[in-house]
Design a protein around this motif. Structure first.
Motif, PDB file in Angstrom:
ATOM      1  N   MET A 116      28.405   8.821  -8.617  1.00  0.00           N
ATOM      2  CA  MET A 116      28.611   8.478  -7.241  1.00  0.00           C
ATOM      3  C   MET A 116      30.066   8.571  -6.886  1.00  0.00           C
ATOM      4  N   TYR A 167      22.074   7.733  -4.772  1.00  0.00           N
ATOM      5  CA  TYR A 167      22.251   6.561  -4.176  1.00  0.00           C
ATOM      6  C   TYR A 167      21.090   5.163  -4.517  1.00  0.00           C
ATOM      7  N   ALA A 168      19.939   5.764  -4.921  1.00  0.00           N
ATOM      8  CA  ALA A 168      18.861   5.087  -5.361  1.00  0.00           C
ATOM      9  C   ALA A 168      19.265   4.309  -6.558  1.00  0.00           C
ATOM     10  N   ALA A 169      19.963   4.808  -7.476  1.00  0.00           N
ATOM     11  CA  ALA A 169      20.318   3.947  -8.392  1.00  0.00           C
ATOM     12  C   ALA A 169      21.434   2.973  -7.959  1.00  0.00           C
ATOM     13  N   TYR A 170      22.141   3.017  -6.872  1.00  0.00           N
ATOM     14  CA  TYR A 170      23.429   2.414  -6.613  1.00  0.00           C
ATOM     15  C   TYR A 170      22.552   0.994  -5.659  1.00  0.00           C
ATOM     16  N   THR A 171      21.609   1.431  -4.734  1.00  0.00           N
ATOM     17  CA  THR A 171      20.953   0.619  -3.847  1.00  0.00           C
ATOM     18  C   THR A 171      19.386   1.115  -3.642  1.00  0.00           C
ATOM     19  N   GLY A 172      18.763  -0.010  -3.691  1.00  0.00           N
ATOM     20  CA  GLY A 172      17.233   0.424  -3.601  1.00  0.00           C
ATOM     21  C   GLY A 172      16.774   0.636  -2.056  1.00  0.00           C
ATOM     22  N   ALA A 173      17.843   0.736  -1.336  1.00  0.00           N
ATOM     23  CA  ALA A 173      17.298   1.291   0.201  1.00  0.00           C
ATOM     24  C   ALA A 173      17.107   2.705   0.042  1.00  0.00           C
ATOM     25  N   PHE A 174      17.545   3.546  -0.968  1.00  0.00           N
ATOM     26  CA  PHE A 174      17.069   5.022  -1.055  1.00  0.00           C
ATOM     27  C   PHE A 174      15.908   5.121  -2.136  1.00  0.00           C
ATOM     28  N   GLY A 175      15.333   3.770  -2.455  1.00  0.00           N
ATOM     29  CA  GLY A 175      14.354   4.037  -3.495  1.00  0.00           C
ATOM     30  C   GLY A 175      13.234   4.714  -3.125  1.00  0.00           C
ATOM     31  N   PRO A 185      21.787  13.319  -3.550  1.00  0.00           N
ATOM     32  CA  PRO A 185      22.406  11.929  -3.088  1.00  0.00           C
ATOM     33  C   PRO A 185      21.160  10.758  -3.035  1.00  0.00           C
ATOM     34  N   ASP A 219      19.655   2.150 -13.081  1.00  0.00           N
ATOM     35  CA  ASP A 219      20.767   1.776 -12.625  1.00  0.00           C
ATOM     36  C   ASP A 219      21.821   1.589 -13.794  1.00  0.00           C
TER      37      ASP A 219
END
Lengths: 653, 396
Positions: free
Chosen positions: A191, A80-88, A76, A112
């Motif tokens: 996702m 999710y990192a591809a979805y949002t940088g929060a998981f980067g 995940p 992404d």
């Protein structure tokens, strides 16, 4: 060296050496050859094993990597990192961990759905331009039916070079790449909301960059354990096409023992092959070392056996040498008693027999000397008699030669006398007529009956008769002069200057009496200005004899013949050629024509000295050479070559 | 029959409401405290609150995952700037009834974006300041030059100069302000600027000069500082009570030192209560609203301060704190005055991400200053674009 081989010692040494070494050499060579074959087989076997290990290792590494990629693609944090940088941050840590565990993954990138690199490992790849792979990414995101990862081959040297340059921190540093290719794994990042299947979204892709250059380096590191074998990677190919930047040429490949192994990798149907090789020279290094060792041993053995052979042969040959010396001394006439003691019985017997023979020779020699003395005395007496006889014969020959010359001269005189007789006779007759005419005139004057007409007739007749007297006497005088010259010259050995052409013409004229009775043309060719300082008599003798020879032996009276006399100067030599077109001389007679007393017309009064005289005069008096060429029906040609400067002689006259 | 039906419907409605509320937070100092509060709340209301602690840095990602996966907690106490990711966190504008009366506007502003309030302010502050150990420091440095000058003195006493969580952007952004840089301007990214480059260069230089250990994590400014390894630490108000308890009279708080005469202005964001993916209209929503009011109550707000040292937002509690503040607390409050609110905007949320990437690139030596700030800028802008496009939440 070859002389040494002809000696018994040398031969024996050679035989011992050969007998000792040859079997060893043959056996060793055979064994080495067998070892070579076995070694080559073993090397190939080892190569196959190494290749197998390497293939297994590489395949395992990639299987693990692909399994990790698959797992990561389901993580995940990665998705999710591809979805949002929060998981980067978390994703980047996981990428970095994967990179450390799987060195084959040279670089990992989460892109992404817009194709943007959202997380990378290592950090240096943040600045990597993904433009070169954007076509592949676009296709990947467009074709959403691709549920599984895919391995693509990227052929872009600049892109690969950039990856390494970014990592080295030196943008200008150029890495020498073994390949411009890069394997790229694209794994989809899906996702989905847990309970909303229709919201299954492709948010990005996990990209794994595996430069073939790194693959080769890693493979070569793995081959480190087989470093001793010198195994190297010769080629990496995909579907038959080499992926290397610089492919090895045919001759280099042929210098290697090669083996091809196929890599079974997931997510690709392409055939990836590794070609491993080991240089034949390295592979057979042991064999070569063994061969070198063999030659070293052989060299050592040659020295050892050579010494043994030499000493052995010397011991064997020593008594033979002694016998040889004995024979040599006998050959040199030294028959003194030697009393030899030799090692071998056979040779001792030989020496004893030789000594006995020597003694016999001495005895026989003594007897022989006695007989020789007696015979020598007899021979000396006989020899003396023979010498005396030889002197007499030589004197007789000389007399005969002189007599012949005189005879020739005599013939010449007789001929000339005959010739002179005619004009003298005419002159006498004319003189007698003149006397009668003068007596008639005197009578007329006394009788005072001289008429003018009678006076005119007297004057005219007197003039005619006087002319007759004069011309005939002149003719006689010419003949005498010519004869004088020829005879004088022939009978004298006077050295003087004379013109050769004129002299030859004069000679021919003097021989007119002899030439009468033949249908003959004589031509003389040569430089009219040539002056010789020589013995004209000699030339006279030569030409006279040659002409007389032609008349006597070559010509037919009822046929027309030619004589050609020519001369020229060449390299300080006079080349005088005499040629006739007579009947010629046969091959049996030709070699003997210059022999004294050799004639084919002895019954016709031939003395056989004419050409002998010619030969002597040319060779001895004039210092030259004479050759004859003739064949039956082809006339005869004499070629004489005399130096212009006569050989040094005591010409007292 | 009607009664039976009414009773049944009441029972059904009651059953449909969550019997247990899931509550997440990231306050380390409240790990043991929140469960106590939850127990008290349960005792008072019968509503069970299941409290889960997640470390700082993991709360946002876990919340997002929970939202994506459909199993998000009912409520969470988060830094106010999380509201920048309100879409991905499934936050909806809150009605006025969720907020306690008398909530200061300044506090409400922290949770407001685009005219909508997405969270209930519970705490203020959450800002950085300069801690110092009086055992090693006689007078706290007011400038970086002074700080550097104190190095040898501090080291002679057996300590190192200063430590903080070097690679955390919340700390770096405090240094940016001294050079006139700020990550955003309204909802635009402003990272690729000469000021940011100057700040970045200075930040790296102090590590290269050995003033600070670039590998320092949170432990340097917390445990290591408490243990006397560092004379100074840059830490936040969340650590104030615990460090104060540990160091006692040796504990000192000061304003962050100036750099080249310019003040370091840390960000503050406060803590807000959010309700990811929750509809507050229903029965569960009523319970959540009630829970929100509970946490906003004066009693709990006072306990926030008394028990764990956090700055409340309740105005009366705040007044009392100001009146009874110790010197260190006064310093803390003064620093708050010289702090800048972290905008609860999508741009700020994107900027945190972009800043980290450029920062790591520069610090690793793989990129120049220019490359680093360019990366910060373009990545933040890209994140912002992604955040503002239609996403999963909007399809629900």
């Amino acid at each position: 060296m070859f002389e040494w081989r002809r000696t018994l010692r040398g031969t024996l040494s050679g035989i011992i050496l050969a007998a000792a070494l040859l079997p060893c050499l043959l056996t060793a060579s055979y064994l080495i050859e067998r070892f070579r074959t076995v070694s080559q087989t073993a090397t190939v076997g080892a190569l196959e094993q190494v290749a197998r290990f390497l293939t297994n290792d590489v395949e395992r590494d990639y299987q693990l990597l692909f399994a990790t990629v698959e797992q990561l693609s389901s993580d995940p944090d990665i998705i999710y990192a591809a979805y949002t940088g929060a998981f980067g941050a978390k994703a980047q840590q996981k990428l970095e961990k994967v990179r450390q565990i799987h060195p084959a993954a040279h670089g990992l990138v989460i892109v992404d759905a817009f194709g943007w690199p959202v997380e990378v490992a290592p950090t240096s790849l943040e600045l990597l331009e993904l433009e070169p792979i954007s076509p592949q990414l676009n296709t990947f995101f467009t074709d959403r039916s691709a549920l599984n990862a895919d391995v693509l081959d990227i052929d872009n040297g600049q892109f690969v070079q950039q990856i390494y340059q970014l990592q080295s921190r030196d943008q200008k540093e150029q890495v020498e790449l073994t390949s411009n290719h890069l394997f790229m794994v694209l794994s989809p990042l899906w996702m989905s909301a847990a309970d909303k299947e229709e919201l299954h979204e492709l948010v990005g892709a996990l990209v794994v960059l595996m430069p073939v250059h790194s693959l080769i380096n890693a493979a070569e590191k793995r081959l480190g354990y087989a470093q001793d074998m010198g195994i190297s990677i010769l080629d990496v190919s995909m579907d038959g096409q080499s992926l290397l930047q610089t492919q090895l040429d045919r001759s280099t490949l042929d210098r290697h023992l090669q083996i091809k192994v196929q890599l079974e990798l997931e997510y690709t149907e392409a055939t990836i092959e590794l070609t491993l090789g080991v240089e034949r020279i390295s592979a057979l290094q042991q064999v070569e070392a063994l061969r070198t060792e063999l030659w070293a041993i052989v060299a050592g053995l040659i020295i050892i056996f050579g010494g043994v052979a030499y000493l052995g042969a010397r011991h064997l040959v020593q008594p033979i040498m002694v016998v040889n010396q004995l024979v040599s001394s006998y050959a040199n006439g030294d028959y003194s008693k030697k009393s030899l003691k030799l090692s071998f019985r056979e040779l001792q017997q030989m020496a004893t027999v030789l000594e006995q023979m020597a003694q016999r020779i001495v005895d026989d020699q003594h007897q022989l000397e006695q007989r020789v003395k007696a015979r020598t005395s007899e021979l000396q007496t006989t020899n003396e008699e023979l010498r005396h006889t030889m002197d007499q014969l030589k004197a007789a020959q000389h007399q005969l030669v002189e007599a012949e010359k005189m005879s020739q001269l005599g013939q010449l005189v007789a001929g000339v006398a005959h010739e002179i007789n005619t004009p003298v006779g005419v002159a006498v007759t004319a003189a007698t007529l003149l006397e009668r005419q003068a007596q008639d005139l005197e009578q007329h004057v006394a009788e005072e009956s001289l008429t003018r007409r009678a006076l005119e007739e007297y004057v005219s007749s007197t003039l005619q008769t006087s002319e007759m007297v004069r011309s005939n006497l002149q003719r006689a005088a010419n003949l005498i002069r010519n004869f004088k010259e020829v005879a004088a010259d022939q009978s004298s050995e006077h050295l003087r200057q004379f013109g050769l052409l004129d002299y030859v013409n004069s000679l021919i004229k003097s021989l007119q009496p002899e030439l009468k009775g033949y249908q003959l043309d004589i031509s003389v060719d040569g430089d009219e200005t040539l002056q010789l300082h020589s013995y004209p008599g000699a030339y006279s003798q030569v030409l006279t004899n040659l002409i007389m020879n032609s008349l006597k032996h070559g010509f037919y009276r009822d046929k027309h013949h030619h004589i050609q006399i020519s001369f020229e100067v060449h390299e300080q030599h006079l080349l005088l050629k005499y040629r006739d077109d007579g009947r010629g001389i046969d091959a049996v007679t030709l070699p003997r024509i210059f022999d004294p007393f050799f004639t084919t017309q002895r019954t016709s009064g031939g003395t056989g000295l004419g050409l002998h005289i010619v030969y002597n005069v040319v060779s001895q008096k004039l210092g030259g050479t004479i050759e004859v060429h003739s064949d039956i029906g082809d006339g005869v040609e004499f070629n004489m070559r005399m130096p212009l400067a006569l050989p040094n002689r005591n010409d007292a006259k | 029959m009607k009664t039976l039906l009414l009773l049944l419907s009441c029972w059904w409605m009651t059953s449909a409401a969550a019997s247990e509320l899931l509550f997440w937070h990231q306050k380390e100092e409240a790990r043991a405290w929140f469960p106590q509060i939850a127990k008290q709340y349960e005792a008072a209301t019968g509503v069970r609150i299941k409290v889960s602690y997640l470390p700082t840095g993991e709360l946002k990602t876990n919340l997002m995952r929970a939202v994506f996966d459909g199993n998000s907690p009912h409520a969470a106490m988060v830094p106010a700037d999380f509201i920048g990711d309100h879409r991905r966190l499934g936050l909806r504008p809150l009605a006025d009834n969720v907020f306690a009366a008398g909530m200061p506007p300044a506090a409400l502003q922290l949770a407001t974006y685009d005219g909508n309030r997405y969270g209930v302010p519970l705490l203020g502050g959450n800002h950085l300041m300069l801690f110092y150990n009086k055992k090693f420091v006689e007078a706290p440095a007011t400038s970086w030059a002074e700080l550097v000058a104190q190095r040898s003195q501090v080291e002679r006493k057996g300590s190192q100069l200063i430590g903080w969580k070097y690679a955390e952007m919340y700390w770096f952004v405090s240094f940016m302000s001294a050079f006139g840089a700020f990550p955003v301007d309204d909802n635009a990214i402003t990272l690729d600027t000469p000021e940011t480059r100057q700040a970045l260069s200075f930040y790296k230089q102090i590590a290269d000069d050995g003033l600070v250990d670039s590998s320092c994590g949170y432990g340097c400014s917390y445990d290591d500082f408490k243990n006397g390894k560092y004379a100074y630490a840059i830490n936040g108000d969340w650590a104030f009570k615990d460090v104060s308890t540990s160091l006692g009279d040796d504990f000192g708080v000061a304003l962050l030192p100036t750099i080249n005469g310019r003040p370091m202005v840390p960000m503050f964001s406060g803590m807000v209560l959010i309700f990811p993916n929750q509809d507050l209209a229903g029965e569960t929503g009523k319970r959540l609203t009630d829970f929100a009011h509970y946490l906003q109550s004066q009693n709990i707000q006072q306990r926030f301060y008394d028990d764990i040292g956090s700055l409340p937002v309740h105005p009366q509690v705040v007044d009392r704190i100001q009146q009874t503040a110790t010197a260190n607390m006064q310093a803390l409050l003064e620093q708050l005055q010289h702090a800048k609110a972290a905008p609860p905007t999508p741009a700020m949320a994107a900027a945190w991400i972009g800043m980290r990437k450029g920062f790591e690139l520069y610090m690793s030596g793989h990129g120049s200053l220019e490359k680093a700030t360019q990366l910060m800028q373009r990545f933040s802008e890209h994140e912002l674009k992604k955040a503002t496009k239609t996403n999963l939440e909007s399809k629900q």
